[in-house]
Design an enzyme around this catalytic site. Structure first.
Site, PDB file in Angstrom:
ATOM      1  CE  LYS A 263      47.404  53.457  38.835  1.00  0.00           C
ATOM      2  NZ  LYS A 263      48.725  52.785  39.069  1.00  0.00           N
ATOM      3  N   GLY A 264      46.668  56.783  34.049  1.00  0.00           N
ATOM      4  CA  GLY A 264      46.225  56.712  32.656  1.00  0.00           C
ATOM      5  C   GLY A 264      47.203  55.983  31.758  1.00  0.00           C
TER       6      GLY A 264
ATOM      7  CE  LYS B 175      53.429  52.701  37.177  1.00  0.00           C
ATOM      8  NZ  LYS B 175      52.576  53.849  37.552  1.00  0.00           N
ATOM      9  N   GLY B 176      50.036  47.160  36.737  1.00  0.00           N
ATOM     10  CA  GLY B 176      49.384  45.899  36.384  1.00  0.00           C
ATOM     11  C   GLY B 176      48.832  45.143  37.578  1.00  0.00           C
ATOM     12  NE  ARG B 177      49.848  48.135  43.465  1.00  0.00           N
ATOM     13  CZ  ARG B 177      50.193  49.398  43.236  1.00  0.00           C
ATOM     14  NH1 ARG B 177      49.475  50.139  42.419  1.00  0.00           N
ATOM     15  NH2 ARG B 177      51.244  49.929  43.840  1.00  0.00           N
ATOM     16  CG  HIS B 178      45.497  40.632  39.610  1.00  0.00           C
ATOM     17  ND1 HIS B 178      45.117  40.305  38.320  1.00  0.00           N
ATOM     18  CD2 HIS B 178      46.639  39.945  39.857  1.00  0.00           C
ATOM     19  CE1 HIS B 178      45.988  39.453  37.802  1.00  0.00           C
ATOM     20  NE2 HIS B 178      46.924  39.223  38.714  1.00  0.00           N
ATOM     21  CG  HIS B 179      41.685  46.917  38.851  1.00  0.00           C
ATOM     22  ND1 HIS B 179      41.135  47.632  37.801  1.00  0.00           N
ATOM     23  CD2 HIS B 179      42.971  47.351  38.960  1.00  0.00           C
ATOM     24  CE1 HIS B 179      42.046  48.446  37.303  1.00  0.00           C
ATOM     25  NE2 HIS B 179      43.165  48.283  37.980  1.00  0.00           N
TER      26      HIS B 179
END
Length: 363
Positions: free
Chosen positions: A119-120, A326-330
């Site tokens: 996740k980097g 990729k780019g999911r909302h946290h």
């Protein structure tokens, strides 16, 4: 008799001129195929031309063809010669009727590996690097040095794509960085391997890690209940949780520095890879000893995903962005929990800055 001899001589000479030339065996400087490879994996010319197509009109690319397979160079120089049907295992037939092999180069152990971190931004970095015509990389994560080491080095080598002289073979498996056995195992293969570590603010990285797991397991407990041993008081960080433990970069790096000198590492900022992909890619290409080809012209910022994407190559239908994962909302995390984590990571971050020689500005 003399007249008859001269007639036969000129007839044969004319015939030889009209016979198709042995174009492919006239260059003696071309490297041979690896005869020891007992696994024949056909590598389509279109894979290479995907990135080489825009370079065909450049003189430096034409020059580089002198080091590739003459069969491959001939096809790249004659795009009208399309492969039309089979001429046996590993061969196709061109319009001119000349057999053309669709395997070239040889399989080698990787000269560079992206070893972390999860996740980097490792997938983004690999996809950006694959635009470069002198980079050949395994798409899937091999997990050799952490999960499949018992399968042996030959199994690992056969996973690699075929490369030509001057190209760089790469793979990426982010879990290597946090696997205690990985440094010794990798050094046993080649202690000169170049190592790339993509790092990111450990708090943001932990939340991203949790978000990914949550998407696969909606019944997962809350972030704070996993990150703290007592979620009500938030007094003790639980370093046994992998999402927290991975962010202790200094501790993991210590294990690697026992086997590899610091000069073998490049630490890539996950934040800068998003904010300035061309600038960060310039550093990566320099580290790998590659010409700076991947630059500003290759990227655009996708507002929806919040990440840079690759512009569509010439002849391609659409731009290339990372997948939907990729780019999911946290999810929303209580601010006090995030602050406790920042305070916890601060001394580890400072130590990592000192060890790596870079201040990533997470504090």
């Amino acid at each position: 008799m003399i007249l008859l001899f001269m007639y036969l001589f000129y007839t044969l000479a004319g015939f030889s001129e009209s016979f198709p030339k042995g174009t492919f065996d006239q260059q003696t400087s071309v490297r041979k195929y690896d005869a020891q490879d007992n696994i024949q994996d056909s590598v389509r010319l279109s894979e290479y031309s995907r990135v080489a197509q825009p370079l065909r009109n450049r003189t430096d690319f034409v020059t580089s063809l002198s080091s590739v397979s003459p069969k491959f160079a001939w096809q790249m120089g004659h795009p009208q010669q399309q492969m039309l049907g089979s001429a046996g295992t590993g061969e196709t037939v061109s319009r001119g009727g000349i057999p053309v092999s669709n395997s070239f180069g040889s399989k080698t152990f990787p000269q560079a590996i992206i070893i972390g971190v999860k996740k980097g931004g490792t997938r983004a970095l690999l996809e950006f690097l694959r635009v470069h015509p002198d980079v050949r990389a395994v798409g899937a994560e091999p997990h050799f040095f952490d999960r499949f080491y018992d399968r042996g080095l030959e199994w690992y080598r056969n996973l690699m794509p075929r490369t030509l002289e001057g190209q760089v073979t790469m793979e990426k498996t982010p879990s290597y960085f946090v696997t205690k056995e990985a440094p010794l195992r990798l050094c046993a293969m080649n202690c000169d391997t170049k190592l790339i570590v993509v790092v990111r603010d450990p708090v943001t990285r932990a939340v991203s890690d949790y978000t990914q797991t949550l998407s696969k397991n909606p019944g997962l407990p809350s972030f704070q209940s996993l990150a703290f041993r007592n979620s009500s008081s938030l007094d003790t960080i639980d370093t046994s949780w992998s999402a927290v433990r991975i962010g202790l970069y200094a501790q993991h790096l210590e294990g690697w520095l026992r086997h590899f000198p610091l000069s073998h590492f490049l630490f890539v900022s996950g934040e800068r890879l998003v904010a300035d992909p061309a600038g960060e890619m310039g550093r990566v290409q320099d580290f790998l000893g590659l010409k700076r080809i991947v630059g500003d012209k290759h990227f655009y910022f996708n507002q929806t995903k919040g990440f840079p994407c690759l512009k569509k190559p010439e002849g391609s239908g659409r731009p290339r962005c990372l997948g939907k994962s990729k780019g999911r909302h946290h999810p929303l995390i209580p601010p006090e929990a995030l602050q406790k984590l920042r305070d916890f990571y601060r001394p580890f971050n400072q130590k990592f800055y000192h060890m790596s020689g870079q201040d990533f500005g997470w504090d």
